[in-house]
Every structure is written in C-alpha cells, then in structure tokens.
Design an enzyme around this catalytic site. Structure first.
Site, short mmCIF file in Angstrom:
data_model
loop_
_atom_site.label_atom_id
_atom_site.label_comp_id
_atom_site.label_asym_id
_atom_site.label_seq_id
_atom_site.Cartn_x
_atom_site.Cartn_y
_atom_site.Cartn_z
N CYS A 18 46.04 112.33 23.37
CA CYS A 18 44.58 112.29 23.39
C CYS A 18 43.94 113.17 24.46
O CYS A 18 42.72 113.32 24.49
CB CYS A 18 44.10 110.85 23.56
SG CYS A 18 44.39 110.16 25.21
N CYS B 130 49.27 105.23 28.00
CA CYS B 130 47.94 105.84 28.13
C CYS B 130 46.92 104.77 27.78
O CYS B 130 46.99 104.16 26.71
CB CYS B 130 47.81 107.03 27.18
SG CYS B 130 46.14 107.74 27.15
N CYS C 166 44.74 105.89 24.40
CA CYS C 166 45.26 105.90 23.03
C CYS C 166 46.50 105.04 22.83
O CYS C 166 47.00 104.92 21.72
CB CYS C 166 45.54 107.33 22.58
SG CYS C 166 46.98 108.08 23.37
N CYS D 113 58.12 106.91 35.99
CA CYS D 113 59.18 107.71 35.39
C CYS D 113 58.71 108.03 33.97
O CYS D 113 58.71 107.17 33.09
CB CYS D 113 60.47 106.90 35.39
SG CYS D 113 61.92 107.82 34.91
#
Length: 129
Positions: free
Chosen positions: A51, A96, A99, A119
């Site tokens: 996104c 995220c 999204c 990570c």
C-alpha cells in the site's frame, strides 16, 4: 482433491508476484540472506510494498546477523503487532496497519534505545531513496 490455501478471488493475487503474495498475504517468510534489503546500507524510507505506507527509516536499520532487514523502531504507528502462535511458537507478528500486510516479527533482543528488533522480510518492503 486438495483445496488451495489461497483465496480464489483475492485482488492481491493480481497485484503481487507469487513470492510477494506468499509473504505479505499468506504470512510466509523469505529464506534468510536472500532478500534485497538484508544488507542494504542505502538511505531512505522503507514503505509497505502493498500500500505504500511509510514503515521504517534507514536511520533505525541495523545488522542483526539474522539474514533479514532489522530495525529498532517503526515510523510512528504505521506498524501494528499481533500475537502469533503458528509453528508451535509464541511470537509477535508485525503487520502494516494500513493494509494488514504481513511484514515479519518483532523480538525484544534489539539494540538501544528501544531494545526491539523488527525482523522484516525484504519482499514486503519498497525502499524510497
């Protein structure tokens, strides 16, 4: 007949490569030391591949020796976390916030000042120089 684990009508399947889809949407992991950013020293902002949300600054990137890009801090609150009990382990998944793309995992063995190690899979990122 074995059913596919991938949703047939998922719009992400048309936007991502098979590797990107596997990691970002199916919560997979790229092999260590194979991602384009694991040893990158380039300056910029690492955005979500899916996104475009700004996720990590190169200023917080460090070499953890694990084979994946590692960061000690995310940008503002664009990365969210969730408990992950897959593979018989208790881990903290990094996603995220915009999204829902799977990015990787967060561990508490990172450097100061946060003590965190995000990570992250290279394939889930896009560097904006």
């Amino acid at each position: 007949m074995r059913e596919s684990l991938e949703p047939q009508n998922d719009p992400w399947k048309d936007k991502l490569t098979s590797d990107q889809y596997f990691v970002c949407r199916m919560k997979g992991t790229e092999p260590p030391f194979t991602g384009i950013y694991h040893d990158s020293k380039e300056k910029g902002v690492y955005n979500c591949l899916c996104c475009g949300a700004k996720l990590f600054s190169s200023d917080t990137k460090f070499d953890s020796g694990t084979g994946w890009p590692s960061f000690w801090e995310s940008i503002s609150d664009n990365v969210t976390t969730k408990e992950d009990t897959s593979h018989g382990m208790l881990r903290v998944e990094a996603l995220c916030k915009n999204c829902g793309a799977h990015l990787g995992h967060v561990f508490d063995d990172g450097p100061n000042p946060t003590g965190l190690r995000y990570c992250i899979n290279s394939v889930s990122l896009k560097l904006e120089k």
